[in-house]
Structure formats: C-alpha cells, structure tokens
Enzyme design. Structure first.
Site, PDB file in Angstrom:
ATOM      1  N   GLU A  64      36.366  30.386  31.449  1.00 15.26           N
ATOM      2  CA  GLU A  64      34.980  30.851  31.366  1.00 15.26           C
ATOM      3  C   GLU A  64      34.735  31.888  32.444  1.00 15.26           C
ATOM      4  O   GLU A  64      35.134  31.689  33.598  1.00 15.26           O
ATOM      5  CB  GLU A  64      33.998  29.685  31.556  1.00 15.26           C
ATOM      6  N   CYS A 119      40.747  26.079  26.361  1.00 18.89           N
ATOM      7  CA  CYS A 119      41.563  26.580  25.258  1.00 18.89           C
ATOM      8  C   CYS A 119      43.036  26.447  25.610  1.00 18.89           C
ATOM      9  O   CYS A 119      43.400  26.048  26.714  1.00 18.89           O
ATOM     10  CB  CYS A 119      41.230  28.040  24.985  1.00 18.89           C
ATOM     11  N   ILE A 165      33.108   5.644  33.809  1.00 21.81           N
ATOM     12  CA  ILE A 165      34.034   4.645  33.280  1.00 21.81           C
ATOM     13  C   ILE A 165      34.529   3.751  34.408  1.00 21.81           C
ATOM     14  O   ILE A 165      34.616   4.182  35.565  1.00 21.81           O
ATOM     15  CB  ILE A 165      35.236   5.304  32.563  1.00 21.81           C
ATOM     16  N   ARG A 167      41.573  27.682  20.196  1.00 25.43           N
ATOM     17  CA  ARG A 167      40.254  27.840  20.778  1.00 25.43           C
ATOM     18  C   ARG A 167      39.421  26.570  20.810  1.00 25.43           C
ATOM     19  O   ARG A 167      39.309  25.851  19.814  1.00 25.43           O
ATOM     20  CB  ARG A 167      39.456  28.918  20.018  1.00 25.43           C
ATOM     21  N   LEU A 168      38.816  26.327  21.971  1.00 28.66           N
ATOM     22  CA  LEU A 168      37.722  25.379  22.118  1.00 28.66           C
ATOM     23  C   LEU A 168      36.472  26.217  22.323  1.00 28.66           C
ATOM     24  O   LEU A 168      36.317  26.879  23.350  1.00 28.66           O
ATOM     25  CB  LEU A 168      37.948  24.455  23.313  1.00 28.66           C
ATOM     26  N   ALA A 169      35.585  26.219  21.344  1.00 30.82           N
ATOM     27  CA  ALA A 169      34.433  27.119  21.358  1.00 30.82           C
ATOM     28  C   ALA A 169      33.304  26.543  22.200  1.00 30.82           C
ATOM     29  O   ALA A 169      32.705  25.524  21.831  1.00 30.82           O
ATOM     30  CB  ALA A 169      33.955  27.377  19.929  1.00 30.82           C
ATOM     31  N   ILE A 170      33.016  27.195  23.325  1.00 35.52           N
ATOM     32  CA  ILE A 170      31.948  26.763  24.225  1.00 35.52           C
ATOM     33  C   ILE A 170      30.828  27.808  24.273  1.00 35.52           C
ATOM     34  O   ILE A 170      29.651  27.484  24.184  1.00 35.52           O
ATOM     35  CB  ILE A 170      32.489  26.519  25.652  1.00 35.52           C
ATOM     36  N   GLY A 227      33.173  16.717  39.848  1.00 36.36           N
ATOM     37  CA  GLY A 227      33.032  16.891  41.290  1.00 36.36           C
ATOM     38  C   GLY A 227      34.308  17.131  42.062  1.00 36.36           C
ATOM     39  O   GLY A 227      34.330  16.951  43.286  1.00 36.36           O
TER      40      GLY A 227
END
Length: 582
Positions: free
Chosen positions: A77, A2, A267, A50-53, A342
């Site tokens: 989180e 977010c 990638i 907000r990025l809703a996870i 990672g």
C-alpha cells in the site's frame, strides 16, 4: 497483501514456461484470492495474485504507464499516493489503485524515486524499452520479498519462498530498504535514515511530538475500500492502535463506507491474560469486539500448515504465528480483509523485558537498532504471512517511516528502564498517551507489563508445545542434531520438531539459510544475552525467561528440580515475583 512473482531473463519463453509461471504463481493465491494477472514480454514474466483493498473494481495488476512500456507488479500500500499524483499532472492514470503511481514515478524520476514512497511495498518494475528492471522492498521489510537465481541466468523475485524455491539454484530474503537494478548489476540500499548508523541520538524527549507522530501513522492506515478492524491483545501497543483508530475513525473516508464503530479482534486460550485485558479495552474505547478461543490441541494440529505458510523454523515466531494464523481464519470468515496491528513498538522503544538489564544507553540504543533491522525476519514475517495465509492484509503503524524517525531520534537515556524514577519499559510511549483530560486508555492498561503474544494468549500454550515436542523428539534425536542439522543446529526438542517440519517443505540449503539463529532470551539478540549471566542458563525466547523481571517468570532451574516427578520436564514452574518496577 498480494502475491507477486517475476522471472526476468529466461532462456525458455515457450508456452510451457508460461504455464510453469502460472503454476508457481498459484502457490501465492492465498495472498491474493481476488484476481490473477500475468504480463509476458519476450523472456520476462510478471505475475500477480491480488487482494483488493483500494479500488477493488479497477486496480487489477500488473499495472502500466500510459503506453504500457513500463510494467509493474506490486504487493503493498502506498499511503501518500494522492500527494504523489499531484506531482505527476502530466501523466494519465488508468486506475484508482494506490500502486499505479510507481510506474509513473519511474518515468519521471528514473530509479531514484523509491524514497518518495510512504507505505509498505515490494515491487518489480520492467521497462520493456530496454528490458531493464528494478525490484525494491519497503524500509523495514513489512512486506516479504525473496530473490533467486536460475541456472539459465534468470533472476527471480517472489513474495514467498515457496514460489521460487523449486526452480532457483540459490535464493535469499531480499534486504529491506534496498533496490535491485539490472542496469547497475546489483543491490544497493535506498533507505538511509539517521538511526541506521546506530549513532547515539541526543534529541530531548517531547511527549506531544511522539504522540502526534503516532496518531498520524494510525490515521493514514485507515485508507481502505473494504471492511477492516484492529487486532487487540489488550497489551499496550495494540491498545494504543485501537484507541487512536477509534478516536479518529469517524473523520475518515472509511467511516462513510463501513460506519464509525471500530471492530476489534482477539484470540487466546480460555482465561488467558490477553482476553480479559482486550475486553476491558474494547469496553473503554467503545469498539465492536470479537473474541476467539482456541485450544492447545487445535494449535498443535495447525503447526504444519503454519510453518508452510510462514516459512521459518524460528521457535518464537512459530509460537506466536499459530494463534495469529487461527485468528486470521476467523476474521476472514467475518468478511474482513484488512487489519491494523501493533508490531514494532518493542523494537523501537526497548519494550522486551530483557531491556531491564541494559547496562547503559549506548548498548540500549544499539540493541534497538539491531532489533529494527531484523524485524523482517521475525515479527514482520509473522504478522504478514500469518494473516496473508487467509487473504488478510496487516498494517503496522509503529513501523511508519516518519514515526520511526521521530522515535529513534530521542536520546535513549529517556527510554532506559529506571525503577528509581518510576519508568517501566516503553515509559516514553506510555507517558505520551497518559492524558488525564481525554484519556486514551485505563491507567492499568496503559501501564500493563509487556506480554509477548505467544505468552499473552495463555501461558499453557508454550508449555503445551514443549510437552508435544517432548513426545515427538527422542533424546537420541536431539543428541545427534548437529549431524542432521549442522547449520543452525536446534538445541531443544521444540526447535528440532519445528526444523523437521520446515525441512519437509523446504529441503534446500538456501531455504534453511533464510532463517536466523543464535542464542536468545525473551526475544533478545545474541549480544544482549550477555547482559545477565543467569540468562545463559535459560535461553528461551519467551518473555517469562526474563528471570527476575516478568511477574510470572520461569523459576530458576534449581527450583525446577523440585517439581512433581509426574510433571513433564518441559513444564517449568511459574512463580509470582515482585517486580522492582511495579
């Protein structure tokens, strides 16, 4: 990830100021495209993108306590939110958001609750009862946070520099593991693990303890209500993340919503080392693999946008951020909103190739400590901002607090690279997952030599960047660099080119001071360059600069002089060397 913006103590609390806060908050909309929120209390503003996870339906921010006297805007989180809620039985929760627990912990414990949080986070909390506020950042700095000061006495906090740089007289990166308290009038460190003092640990190496700690770190990061996957380069670290996630996914709540087959993403330039290794790992562990290609020109065309988003002119960070930025756009187009990555392993275990030259375990351990403490300026910044540019959240299990405590308590003698004992870089980690009965990875992947991400996507990527910079920056420009850029003066044309782009977006002195400087070889600190006299002649952050170590190292400067006269001077010849640790 977010985006948060908080402005506390403004002289002006007019509608015009509110509109300005909304305008600045929108600069973070790429981080949180799902919802925008703003709370105003007198001369204090807390904004959120907000990025809703977790709990997409009801977890919009800012978040509150029961009577809305405590307001919090959070980016991150909290993996142990369910356990923490169990300690707060007298409190009523409005949402299913993992971050709401912060408001109630403050009510219960005051400012001394931050160390109870297990996760990645940056937050600002306002207590409207006395207009006091606190701001805090997670232990390692996985999530970004900046602090700034306005001429009117206001204090600003933002997830990215671009949201406060225009309106603050001075600003800086907020230190990881620290808390700002308006009541106490300053910043103090809340994160105080044993390793932070850099005292040499003596705990014997136990591969089962290390493996169990890492598996727990990966499993807790499967907490999600949205589609997700793993970034798989085919190197040791990302392969272990993918292998553990694939092994335990079927037993997680996420599998009930999204199925038990893990998605992986990679990638590279066509024919790059990473693409081949990633395909092999995917086939071995049974993931649904997505392979993306890019060209050197596509990477070069994206550079300005990349530098705007990652907010640095550090050469190795830009080299690695560009393919990650391009990959994140592809991943987002598939509907994925969270990835596990990672980062952090090389810092904890001394995985960079220059650690081959560490003279003793004391300097080895001190270097790992310094590398971890600086992660927020390099790999954490890259992983977070490259993905957040497209509204994707990156989680990093190697930087789990408990896992770091376990790994950094090991006697560093076990981490030392010892060819005479068959120990290559990160041997303690490789050995912990070397299970013949239920193997996690093929042996040759488990013992694959370290490739930095900017190298692994294709060696011609870095060579192409140097060639491009050679055409953009003249010899005279580089000669006069110390007059144009007296602070952190670029020493190469590539560095000069990135610096010029950065200054276009962020021209203030405070902005350039957020970026570290100093000599480096293969991502070392300036101190570690002293471990080998030859490195001082070739101060390049690429892993191939570790002469005599990398199997595709740059050739010595004397040999480079014999190159074809039509070849670009920035393109050093690669040679195949027999590595003593092979």
């Amino acid at each position: 990830m977010c985006g948060i913006l908080a402005v506390l103590g403004c002289v002006d609390n007019s509608q015009a100021k509110r509109s300005r806060i909304i305008e600045l908050s929108r600069r973070l909309k790429h981080r949180g495209p799902d919802w925008s929120g703003l709370h105003c209390h007198q001369d204090c503003f807390l904004a959120h993108q907000r990025l809703a996870i977790v709990d997409p339906a009801s977890g919009d921010q800012p978040l509150y306590n029961e009577d809305k006297t405590v307001v919090v805007t959070v980016n991150g989180e909290i993996y142990n939110h369910k356990q923490l809620k169990g300690k707060l039985n007298s409190h009523q929760f409005r949402t299913g958001s993992d971050c709401e627990v912060i408001a109630h912990l403050y009510e219960e414990y005051g400012e001394d609750f931050v160390d109870m949080l297990d996760g990645m986070f940056s937050f600002v909390l306002l207590d409207t009862r006395d207009k006091s506020f606190i701001a805090a950042r997670d232990a390692i700095g996985i999530t970004p946070l900046y602090i700034g000061w306005g001429l009117d006495g206001s204090v600003w906090f933002a997830s990215e520099m671009k949201a406060l740089s225009d309106d603050c007289e001075r600003f800086m990166s907020f230190l990881p593991g620290h808390i700002y308290s308006s009541k106490q009038g300053g910043i103090r460190r809340w994160y105080n693990p044993p390793w932070y003092s850099e005292k040499i640990p003596s705990t014997p190496y136990d591969p089962k303890v290390l493996r169990n700690a890492f598996e727990k770190a990966v499993v807790k990061r499967l907490m999600t209500d949205v589609p997700f996957g793993v970034l798989l380069s085919g190197g040791l670290d990302s392969s272990l993340v993918a292998a553990v996630a694939a092994r335990y996914l079927a037993y997680s709540e996420a599998a009930c919503q999204w199925g038990s087959q893990l998605h992986t993403f990679c990638i590279g330039l066509k024919g790059s080392p990473d693409l081949k290794a990633a395909r092999e790992v995917s086939d071995y562990i049974g993931t649904r693999h997505h392979e993306f290609h890019f060209t050197v020109q596509e990477g070069i065309d994206a550079l300005e946008e990349v530098i705007y988003h990652i907010e640095t002119y550090d050469v190795t960070t830009i080299r690695a951020s560009t393919p990650m930025f391009l990959m994140s756009r592809k991943i987002k187009s598939l509907g994925v909103k969270m990835v596990i990555s990672g980062e952090g392993s090389d810092e904890i275990f001394g995985g960079y190739l220059y650690f081959h030259k560490a003279p003793n375990k004391e300097e080895f351990h001190e270097e790992t400590c310094q590398k971890i403490k600086a992660l927020h300026l390099y790999d954490c910044l890259r992983a977070n901002k490259s993905t957040s540019a497209w509204g994707i959240e990156a989680r990093v299990p190697f930087l789990d607090k408990e896992f770091i405590n376990v790994a950094m308590s090991i006697d560093p003698e076990w981490k030392m690279i010892r060819p005479d004992l068959g120990r290559i870089e990160k041997w303690v980690l490789r050995n912990a997952f070397d299970d013949n009965e239920k193997p996690y990875l093929p042996k040759h992947i488990l013992y694959r030599q370290k490739e930095q991400f900017s190298d692994g996507v294709g060696y011609s990527w870095i060579d192409g960047l140097k060639d491009h910079a050679e055409k953009q920056v003249t010899d005279a420009m580089l000669m006069n660099a110390s007059f144009i850029y007296p602070e952190n003066t670029p020493t190469t044309k590539e560095g000069y080119y990135y610096r010029a782009i950065f200054e276009k977006f962020f021209p203030k002195n405070a902005a350039r001071s957020t970026v570290p400087g100093g000599p480096s070889v293969a991502c070392s600190t300036a101190k570690a360059v002293e471990w080998d006299a030859a490195w001082a002649k070739n101060p390049d952050p690429s892993g191939r600069a570790a002469l005599g170590v990398h199997t595709s190292a740059y050739q010595e400067a004397a040999d480079a002089n014999a190159m074809d006269p039509m070849e670009s001077p920035s393109r050093k010849i690669r040679i195949e060397e027999k590595v003593a640790t092979a």
